[in-house]
Design a protein around this motif. Structure first.
Motif, PDB file in Angstrom:
ATOM      1  N   PRO A   1      -6.937  13.264  -2.983  1.00  0.00           N
ATOM      2  CA  PRO A   1      -8.861  12.911  -3.038  1.00  0.00           C
ATOM      3  C   PRO A   1      -8.935  11.428  -3.519  1.00  0.00           C
ATOM      4  O   PRO A   1      -8.119  10.933  -4.795  1.00  0.00           O
ATOM      5  N   ALA A   2      -9.835  10.375  -3.058  1.00  0.00           N
ATOM      6  CA  ALA A   2      -9.788   9.081  -3.628  1.00  0.00           C
ATOM      7  C   ALA A   2     -10.231   8.939  -4.834  1.00  0.00           C
ATOM      8  O   ALA A   2      -9.560   8.759  -5.151  1.00  0.00           O
ATOM      9  N   ASP A   3     -11.087   9.938  -5.220  1.00  0.00           N
ATOM     10  CA  ASP A   3     -12.242   9.544  -6.196  1.00  0.00           C
ATOM     11  C   ASP A   3     -10.704   9.926  -8.198  1.00  0.00           C
ATOM     12  O   ASP A   3     -11.530  10.159  -8.822  1.00  0.00           O
ATOM     13  N   ARG A   4      -9.775  11.183  -7.389  1.00  0.00           N
ATOM     14  CA  ARG A   4      -9.346  11.382  -8.496  1.00  0.00           C
ATOM     15  C   ARG A   4      -8.350  10.907  -8.517  1.00  0.00           C
ATOM     16  O   ARG A   4      -7.563  10.367  -9.443  1.00  0.00           O
ATOM     17  N   ALA A   5      -7.534   9.836  -7.330  1.00  0.00           N
ATOM     18  CA  ALA A   5      -6.547   8.453  -7.597  1.00  0.00           C
ATOM     19  C   ALA A   5      -7.470   7.704  -8.374  1.00  0.00           C
ATOM     20  O   ALA A   5      -6.424   6.712  -9.251  1.00  0.00           O
ATOM     21  N   TYR A   6      -8.571   7.712  -8.367  1.00  0.00           N
ATOM     22  CA  TYR A   6      -9.411   5.815  -8.770  1.00  0.00           C
ATOM     23  C   TYR A   6      -9.346   6.863 -10.349  1.00  0.00           C
ATOM     24  O   TYR A   6      -8.859   5.800 -10.942  1.00  0.00           O
ATOM     25  N   SER A   7      -9.188   7.714 -10.382  1.00  0.00           N
ATOM     26  CA  SER A   7     -10.039   8.056 -12.257  1.00  0.00           C
ATOM     27  C   SER A   7      -9.042   8.481 -12.856  1.00  0.00           C
ATOM     28  O   SER A   7      -8.440   8.007 -14.232  1.00  0.00           O
ATOM     29  N   PHE A   8      -7.639   8.541 -12.216  1.00  0.00           N
ATOM     30  CA  PHE A   8      -6.270   8.439 -12.852  1.00  0.00           C
ATOM     31  C   PHE A   8      -5.669   7.034 -13.305  1.00  0.00           C
ATOM     32  O   PHE A   8      -5.237   6.694 -13.910  1.00  0.00           O
ATOM     33  N   ILE A   9      -5.792   6.286 -11.898  1.00  0.00           N
ATOM     34  CA  ILE A   9      -5.596   4.730 -12.016  1.00  0.00           C
ATOM     35  C   ILE A   9      -6.275   3.692 -13.204  1.00  0.00           C
ATOM     36  O   ILE A   9      -5.454   3.416 -14.184  1.00  0.00           O
TER      37      ILE A   9
ATOM     38  N   ALA B   1      -5.013   5.503 -20.413  1.00  0.00           N
ATOM     39  CA  ALA B   1      -3.358   6.975 -21.238  1.00  0.00           C
ATOM     40  C   ALA B   1      -2.872   6.742 -19.628  1.00  0.00           C
ATOM     41  O   ALA B   1      -1.319   7.217 -20.458  1.00  0.00           O
ATOM     42  N   ASN B   2      -2.680   7.017 -18.841  1.00  0.00           N
ATOM     43  CA  ASN B   2      -2.207   7.149 -17.362  1.00  0.00           C
ATOM     44  C   ASN B   2      -1.271   6.022 -17.351  1.00  0.00           C
ATOM     45  O   ASN B   2      -0.093   6.191 -16.422  1.00  0.00           O
ATOM     46  N   LEU B   3      -0.953   4.613 -17.514  1.00  0.00           N
ATOM     47  CA  LEU B   3      -0.379   3.653 -17.398  1.00  0.00           C
ATOM     48  C   LEU B   3       0.875   3.886 -17.790  1.00  0.00           C
ATOM     49  O   LEU B   3       1.384   3.539 -16.539  1.00  0.00           O
TER      50      LEU B   3
ATOM     51  N   SER C   1       0.686  -1.115   0.299  1.00  0.00           N
ATOM     52  CA  SER C   1      -0.162  -0.030  -0.297  1.00  0.00           C
ATOM     53  C   SER C   1       1.151   1.509   0.258  1.00  0.00           C
ATOM     54  O   SER C   1       1.922   1.489   0.494  1.00  0.00           O
ATOM     55  N   GLN C   2       0.116   2.226  -0.082  1.00  0.00           N
ATOM     56  CA  GLN C   2       1.112   3.342  -0.273  1.00  0.00           C
ATOM     57  C   GLN C   2      -0.545   4.610  -0.149  1.00  0.00           C
ATOM     58  O   GLN C   2      -1.137   5.026  -0.727  1.00  0.00           O
ATOM     59  N   ARG C   3       0.085   6.021   1.169  1.00  0.00           N
ATOM     60  CA  ARG C   3      -1.204   6.852   1.034  1.00  0.00           C
ATOM     61  C   ARG C   3      -0.266   8.166   0.161  1.00  0.00           C
ATOM     62  O   ARG C   3       0.691   8.143  -0.237  1.00  0.00           O
ATOM     63  N   ILE C   4      -1.537   8.412  -0.195  1.00  0.00           N
ATOM     64  CA  ILE C   4      -1.279   9.610  -1.017  1.00  0.00           C
ATOM     65  C   ILE C   4      -2.667  10.533  -0.601  1.00  0.00           C
ATOM     66  O   ILE C   4      -3.631  10.546  -0.592  1.00  0.00           O
ATOM     67  N   ARG C   5      -1.291  12.321  -0.795  1.00  0.00           N
ATOM     68  CA  ARG C   5      -2.501  13.216  -0.204  1.00  0.00           C
ATOM     69  C   ARG C   5      -3.244  13.783  -1.219  1.00  0.00           C
ATOM     70  O   ARG C   5      -2.667  14.373  -2.146  1.00  0.00           O
TER      71      ARG C   5
ATOM     72  N   GLN D   1       4.151  10.088  -6.733  1.00  0.00           N
ATOM     73  CA  GLN D   1       4.864  11.810  -6.624  1.00  0.00           C
ATOM     74  C   GLN D   1       3.862  12.149  -7.991  1.00  0.00           C
ATOM     75  O   GLN D   1       3.878  13.786  -7.757  1.00  0.00           O
ATOM     76  N   LEU D   2       2.958  11.471  -9.174  1.00  0.00           N
ATOM     77  CA  LEU D   2       2.084  12.014  -9.937  1.00  0.00           C
ATOM     78  C   LEU D   2       0.793  13.138  -9.270  1.00  0.00           C
ATOM     79  O   LEU D   2       0.636  14.309 -10.085  1.00  0.00           O
ATOM     80  N   LEU D   3       0.692  12.386  -8.497  1.00  0.00           N
ATOM     81  CA  LEU D   3      -1.138  12.923  -7.752  1.00  0.00           C
ATOM     82  C   LEU D   3      -0.817  13.906  -7.187  1.00  0.00           C
ATOM     83  O   LEU D   3      -1.545  14.354  -6.846  1.00  0.00           O
TER      84      LEU D   3
END
Length: 117
Positions: free
Chosen positions: A14-22, A26-28, A8-12, A110-112
């Motif tokens: 919002p979850a919905d933004r991380a979800y959409s990015f992952i 095109a982001n992979l 796991s990795q904590r990310i500063r 680092q990206l998010l």
């Protein structure tokens, strides 16, 4: 080794933004070093639960199911990848896979995360 390994990795972010990015294919290439052009990735249906489970299909048809979750925590989130080692793999192979997943999740962080300063 038997049993699953949760990385796991904590990310500063919002979850919905991380979800959409992952979820966006095109982001992979920007964060998932293990994904290549000769394999396909099939996510479960879009959902509000943060579930990003996916099946990786190799060119020879071999398929691997990978549980992946984005867990909300206020304005932040935690991304959890579950590695399910195949029978017969060595502990060294599992350790190498865990290291690769940790690198990918750190790159994702680092990206998010917003830039400091």
């Amino acid at each position: 080794m038997t049993g699953s390994v949760h990385v796991s990795q904590r990310i500063r972010c919002p979850a919905d933004r991380a979800y959409s990015f992952i979820r966006d294919p095109a982001n992979l290439p920007a964060w998932a070093a293990g994904v290549s052009d000769d394999m396909t990735l099939e996510f479960v249906a879009r959902n509000d639960l943060g579930v990003l489970d996916h099946t990786v299909v190799l060119p020879d048809g071999t398929a691997f199911y990978n549980p992946l979750r984005v867990l909300p925590d206020g304005d932040e989130c935690e991304v959890v990848f579950t590695l399910r080692p195949l029978l017969g793999v060595t502990d060294e192979d599992v350790e190498a896979d865990v290291s690769a997943i940790r690198r990918d999740l750190l790159t994702l962080k680092q990206l998010l995360e917003p830039a400091e300063g």
